[in-house]
Design a protein around this motif. Structure first.
Motif, mmCIF file in Angstrom:
data_model
loop_
_atom_site.group_PDB
_atom_site.id
_atom_site.type_symbol
_atom_site.label_atom_id
_atom_site.label_comp_id
_atom_site.label_asym_id
_atom_site.label_seq_id
_atom_site.Cartn_x
_atom_site.Cartn_y
_atom_site.Cartn_z
ATOM 1 N N PHE A 113 0.906 -1.634 0.213
ATOM 2 C CA PHE A 113 -0.150 -0.123 -0.357
ATOM 3 C C PHE A 113 1.078 1.561 -0.475
ATOM 4 O O PHE A 113 0.949 2.629 -1.004
ATOM 5 C CB PHE A 113 -0.932 -0.280 1.303
ATOM 6 N N ARG A 115 4.017 1.131 -0.942
ATOM 7 C CA ARG A 115 4.523 1.761 -2.576
ATOM 8 C C ARG A 115 4.182 2.414 -3.746
ATOM 9 O O ARG A 115 3.710 3.578 -4.196
ATOM 10 C CB ARG A 115 5.161 0.587 -3.132
ATOM 11 N N ASP A 116 2.189 1.886 -2.684
ATOM 12 C CA ASP A 116 1.335 2.424 -4.289
ATOM 13 C C ASP A 116 1.195 3.397 -3.977
ATOM 14 O O ASP A 116 1.122 4.291 -5.175
ATOM 15 C CB ASP A 116 0.184 1.160 -3.496
ATOM 16 N N ARG A 117 1.006 4.210 -2.732
ATOM 17 C CA ARG A 117 -0.161 5.454 -2.388
ATOM 18 C C ARG A 117 2.016 6.725 -2.558
ATOM 19 O O ARG A 117 1.418 7.467 -3.234
ATOM 20 C CB ARG A 117 -0.065 5.370 -1.321
ATOM 21 N N GLY A 119 4.772 6.250 -3.676
ATOM 22 C CA GLY A 119 6.426 5.104 -4.386
ATOM 23 C C GLY A 119 6.882 6.188 -6.147
ATOM 24 O O GLY A 119 7.627 5.929 -5.654
ATOM 25 N N GLY A 120 5.903 6.597 -5.946
ATOM 26 C CA GLY A 120 6.308 7.342 -7.659
ATOM 27 C C GLY A 120 6.333 8.711 -7.055
ATOM 28 O O GLY A 120 7.061 9.490 -7.882
ATOM 29 N N GLN A 121 6.083 8.834 -5.833
ATOM 30 C CA GLN A 121 7.062 10.423 -5.152
ATOM 31 C C GLN A 121 8.672 10.504 -5.037
ATOM 32 O O GLN A 121 9.228 9.818 -4.426
ATOM 33 C CB GLN A 121 6.538 10.736 -4.461
ATOM 34 N N PRO A 122 9.349 11.736 -5.249
ATOM 35 C CA PRO A 122 10.511 11.724 -4.024
ATOM 36 C C PRO A 122 10.445 11.028 -3.077
ATOM 37 O O PRO A 122 9.259 11.687 -2.040
ATOM 38 C CB PRO A 122 10.592 12.935 -4.568
ATOM 39 N N VAL A 422 -5.186 13.177 0.500
ATOM 40 C CA VAL A 422 -4.397 13.635 -1.148
ATOM 41 C C VAL A 422 -3.523 14.338 -1.198
ATOM 42 O O VAL A 422 -2.104 13.747 -1.880
ATOM 43 C CB VAL A 422 -5.567 13.870 -2.332
#
Lengths: 489, 116
Positions: A113, A115-117, A119-122, A422
């Motif tokens: 979770f 990583r999904d929430r 993971g795409g951010q710095p 968010v």
């Protein structure tokens, strides 16, 4: 047959049943994927799910530690019923949003979770690692405490026919066998049997204690006579501690990896909500019962000040066993129930540790059988590494055990806030986690576990949340069209 | 999941409306369960065989159990429900910061692989 021999026989039967369940679970598996092994193929129905949640939530600490604590502090430990129930209340913040995501995105571990929430951010990868490290430390700590308790109970129930060290090693090997063979199915099915044993044993013991003492009113008056401070109303600091304990335990226990994985493992969302609807009553049947057992022991036992109060339950059971065949059988039932509670928590910790190490710390994703095998090997390695520590019978780990909840609660913003807000960023969440953890661990290690009755972990969480909110809002200020006030999802 | 109410509209809206009220009641019961209201120098008073403040706490927790159970029975958890915006909008927020969210998407297992 004497108490020790009957105890040994009961233990042998119990272990035999566990091994059979492990083998049946192994034959029921569909494949070797992590989802099948670590989550039982996501097909736990209401009955098994409810009992596995129950058996996992109530550990050796609940059955041996809580009566001792109630014996020591008196009626104010009634707060324990409140904090165990608070866990099921706090789940309302997490479960309705986490469950659909877990199914639609295929989560296996809590880190999936995160990583999904984030993971795409710095800073996302660092946050996943930080959460995984805190969770792994808490799980390993919890597992160690269960191994030590297993050795103690095996020694007690068999009158030392099975020494402490054999109990630790032998029962750890049993857990490793059925957990490795049957995965979550074996753990959940054995938990179901263990949960029933535990509830029946405790209620029987309370009935014996109250009937032998002339009822609850007689117990209360006797407690007031022999130890007046045990019936005293808590002062302002005591009340603050009551609230703080509810917050600490209620929030941190929701982040237990094994609890989160049971959210993923339910067959349907409806099965999950029904299981929680039943679970909410269990503190009344378990925590309240063990608290009253500890209080009823106050006039019966005179343990020296500073003595290990975890011994309250075993002393009561030995006293019970001396009152004839029925008492002996009932005492053994409670001992096996306590062992069940301990083993069911230990096996859940071990299963979660395996998945957490391979997916969240080593960063492996997907659904390959190799990943499952690696998870089993890592779990076995951790267990083998912990056993020597558990064999040190006199090793005092209470400070580390205290730290467990103070650590876990610092992961709350990543989950309970992250799934709703968010604009919460990975960097802000990581910074908050580090600040909260440093504060709580630092003060605990310096010998200040509470301020005015409030746990430093709860104060650390306050700081943690303040940092998360301030940094998240500040980070978004530079983004055109972003208003910090609009985004509670 | 949703049940028809008397006016023929789905009953889901009514259910969701009751949930926060019950959760607020639970919070109030938790506050009452702590004996802030009692001076610590008052003498022992019994209620149901227990010190009165203990009996009040147990009654509060019993009520919490009933209300919480009702809330869970009224909480529809739909596995196919739209996901929280915190999860679905992460790609947008990450792009706005000049970083892709691909890492998160790629690292997430394919849902089809994990479903039995």
């Amino acid at each position: 047959m004497n108490f020790s021999e009957v105890g040994l026989l009961a233990l042998a039967v119990y272990v035999g049943i566990l091994l059979c369940v492990g083998e049946i679970a192994n034959r029921s598996r569909r494949n070797l994927s992590p989802g099948d092994h670590f989550l039982g193929g996501r097909e736990l129905g209401v009955f098994v799910l409810f009992l596995t949640l129950y058996a996992t939530a109530y550990s050796g600490n609940s059955l041996l530690g809580y009566p001792g604590k109630a014996y020591r502090v008196g009626f104010s430990f009634i707060m324990a019923t409140g904090f165990m129930m608070a866990i099921i209340v706090v789940f309302h913040i997490l479960v309705p949003r986490l469950r659909p995501a877990a199914i639609q995105r295929g989560y296996v571990t809590p880190g999936d979770f995160v990583r999904d929430r984030f993971g795409g951010q710095p800073g996302g990868r660092a946050l996943v690692l930080a959460v995984a490290v805190l969770m792994a430390l808490a799980l390993a700590n919890f597992l160690l405490a269960q191994l030590k308790a297993m050795g103690e109970v095996a020694s007690l129930v068999t009158g030392d026919l099975i020494p402490y060290s054999w109990g630790v090693v032998g029962l750890a090997a049993m857990i490793l066998f059925y957990e490795t063979r049957g995965g979550m199915r074996a753990v959940a099915w054995t938990d179901a049997a263990q949960g029933i044993l535990m509830a029946v044993g405790l209620i029987t013991l309370l009935g014996w204690l109250l009937s032998g003492s002339g009822g609850m009113e007689a117990v209360t008056l006797e407690v007031a006579r022999v130890r007046p401070e045990a019936v005293a109303v808590p002062d302002a600091i005591g009340c603050a501690n009551w609230l703080s304990t509810i917050l600490l335990l209620g929030l941190a226990s929701v982040i237990y990896p094994q609890a989160i994985q049971r959210i993923y493992a339910a067959r349907t969302g409806r099965a999950l909500s029904q299981s929680f609807a039943w679970m909410t009553f269990m503190p009344l049947l378990t925590t309240l019962v063990v608290t009253l057992i500890g209080i009823a022991a106050i006039p019966r036992l005179d343990l020296a000040a500073g003595a290990a109060t975890d011994g309250v339950m075993p002393v009561l059971l030995r006293e019970w066993a001396q009152q004839g065949t029925l008492g002996q059988a009932a005492a053994i039932l409670v001992f096996i129930g306590a062992l069940s509670a301990i083993m069911s928590t230990a096996d859940s910790c071990l299963l979660s540790l395996g998945s957490l190490l391979v997916r969240d710390l080593l960063g492996q994703t997907g659904e390959t059988a190799a990943q499952t095998r690696m998870g089993k090997v890592l779990a076995a390695a951790v267990l083998i590494a912990i056993i020597p520590l558990a064999l040190e019978r006199d090793l005092t780990l209470w400070r580390l055990i205290e730290l467990k909840m103070e650590l876990l609660i610092q992961c709350v913003p990543a989950f309970l806030m992250g799934i709703h807000w968010v604009r919460q960023s990975a960097v802000a969440t990581l910074a908050g986690l580090l600040v909260g953890t440093a504060f709580a661990v630092g003060l605990t290690l310096m010998g200040t576990p509470q301020w005015g009755g409030v746990h430093v972990g709860v104060i650390g969480l306050g700081l943690n949340i303040a940092v998360v909110v301030a940094l998240s809002v500040w980070e978004r200020q530079g983004i055109p069209g972003d208003s910090p006030l609009e985004e509670l999802a | 999941m949703a049940e028809a109410s008397e006016n023929g509209k789905p009953g889901r809206t009514r259910r969701v409306g009751l949930r926060p009220i019950l959760l607020a009641l639970i919070a109030v019961l938790y506050a009452i369960s702590i004996p802030w209201y009692r001076g610590d120098d008052q003498e022992l008073r019994l209620l149901l065989g227990l010190p009165d403040w203990v009996a009040v706490a147990i009654l509060c927790y019993a009520l919490v159990a009933v209300l919480n159970s009702v809330v869970w029975m009224r909480t529809p958890i739909d596995d196919d429900a739209p996901l929280s915006r915190a999860l679905t909008s992460r790609a947008l927020t990450a792009d706005a910061k000049g970083t892709g969210a691909r890492g998160a998407v790629r690292s997430t297992p394919d849902p089809g692989e994990s479903r039995p």
